[in-house]
Design an enzyme around this catalytic site. Structure first.
Site, short mmCIF file in Angstrom:
data_model
loop_
_atom_site.label_atom_id
_atom_site.label_comp_id
_atom_site.label_asym_id
_atom_site.label_seq_id
_atom_site.Cartn_x
_atom_site.Cartn_y
_atom_site.Cartn_z
N ASN A 174 1.09 -1.14 0.06
CA ASN A 174 -0.09 0.15 0.01
C ASN A 174 0.78 1.20 0.01
O ASN A 174 1.88 1.34 0.45
CB ASN A 174 -0.84 -0.04 1.21
CG ASN A 174 -0.34 0.89 2.46
OD1 ASN A 174 -0.66 2.00 2.57
ND2 ASN A 174 0.18 0.20 3.27
N VAL A 207 -1.02 4.45 0.32
CA VAL A 207 -2.21 5.40 0.57
C VAL A 207 -1.62 6.66 1.19
O VAL A 207 -2.16 7.75 0.48
CB VAL A 207 -3.00 4.76 1.69
CG1 VAL A 207 -4.32 5.88 2.19
CG2 VAL A 207 -3.66 3.58 1.04
N ASN A 249 6.24 -2.02 11.62
CA ASN A 249 5.56 -1.29 10.45
C ASN A 249 5.64 -1.97 9.09
O ASN A 249 6.44 -2.85 9.23
CB ASN A 249 5.74 0.29 10.59
CG ASN A 249 4.88 1.01 9.81
OD1 ASN A 249 3.92 0.80 9.08
ND2 ASN A 249 4.78 2.40 10.11
N CYS A 252 6.40 5.38 8.62
CA CYS A 252 5.55 5.24 7.38
C CYS A 252 6.42 5.24 6.15
O CYS A 252 7.14 6.15 5.94
CB CYS A 252 4.27 6.14 7.14
SG CYS A 252 3.17 5.66 6.12
#
Length: 304
Positions: free
Chosen positions: A69, A71, A191, A129
């Site tokens: 992903n 996003v 993560n 992230c």
């Protein structure tokens, strides 16, 4: 019945199963399936101070035993969350964990200060992230960056502070120790792992962002290893995540040293996964005649 309660940095959860940030929105999407009160906690959608549109699509792609992903932390911003989502969430009888992100140290500090004024139970500091082009990952991949961020944010944080760690490093234990030394009350890991897929016909990356974070069962053994290493090095609680999609995985992660677990990608193919894991944990404890779920934490017996 077995006691499923766990305590993370002074916050009591009715069970050790938390939905992972980015996979559960702000909870409303699941209210027609089951009450949020069945969950130990909810780690909310990654939040920034200002509204963020995220990365352009396509931004999700399947991989063998997992998904990518990118996003890019799409979210409505903290003030919208406080006005429109928090009142609903406070009626749901579950622990609320705000996932805080940003591009600069100042962004993080301002966001954490604002969240500390609310009825959120805990703040998960997202310094790792991998699919955001600025901030985040830059802070989470070095001891200096991670420790510096926690030191700065700690001055503004009036809630228990959990720091989310990146697996995209050479020595996750050193980074975990660094954030503990600057006042982290807990850590969560892992993560997503940085990954990439390529369309062999167009010769372009499948994701518009080129790279994204890989999650799902394929990363589980890596997550277990890192949780085990970190849990044996720290004195603060560890929350484990990464590829958990059944109750056996949760038991394994807790035996590695996790005081609680987060379930993420599994909800894309089974939205009931967190509830099934809670039920499976309870049955396992009863069958094994274990009185408290906390009794299995860190009980793995290494060969050497």
């Amino acid at each position: 019945m077995a006691d499923l309660r766990v305590n993370i940095a002074g916050v009591t959860l009715k069970n050790p199963v938390i939905t992972a940030s980015g996979c559960f929105g702000f909870g409303r999407e699941y209210e027609d399936l089951y009450p949020l009160s069945k969950l130990g906690g909810v780690s909310l959608k990654g939040m920034t101070y200002q509204k963020r549109l995220g990365n352009p699509p396509p931004r999700i792609a399947e991989t063998p035993s997992g998904m990518l992903n990118s996003v890019g932390l799409q979210n409505p911003g903290v003030e919208s969350f406080i006005e429109n989502d928090l009142p609903y969430l406070k009626t749901q009888d579950t622990v609320l964990i705000a996932n805080a992100a940003g591009s600069t140290v100042e962004d993080y500090c301002r966001l954490v200060e604002r969240l500390s004024e609310t009825e959120i139970d805990m703040i998960e500091l997202n310094i790792s992230c991998p699919n955001v082009k600025e901030g985040g990952v830059a802070f989470g991949v070095s001891c200096e960056g991670a420790a510096g961020m926690v030191k700065a944010v700690r001055k503004y944080c009036k809630k228990p502070l959990m720091v989310k760690l990146s697996p995209n490093v050479t020595d996750i234990v050193s980074i975990a120790k660094a954030v503990e030394s600057e006042g982290a009350d807990a850590v969560s890991l892992i993560n997503t792992l940085l990954g990439m897929r390529i369309d062999i016909h167009s010769r372009r990356p499948v994701l518009k962002n080129n790279v994204g974070g890989m999650s799902g069962p394929a990363v589980f053994p890596i997550a277990v290893r890192m949780v085990w290493q970190v849990a044996n090095a720290l004195s603060i609680p560890v929350v484990g995540m990464g590829g958990i999609d059944k109750w056996e995985d949760a038991v394994e992660m807790m035996m590695a040293g996790a005081a609680a677990v987060q379930v993420g990608a599994a909800m894309f193919w089974d939205p009931w996964a967190p509830v099934k894991i809670v039920e499976g944990l309870e049955h396992y404890l009863e069958e094994e005649k274990i009185e408290k779920v906390s009794d299995i934490v860190g009980t793995v017996r290494p060969w050497a």
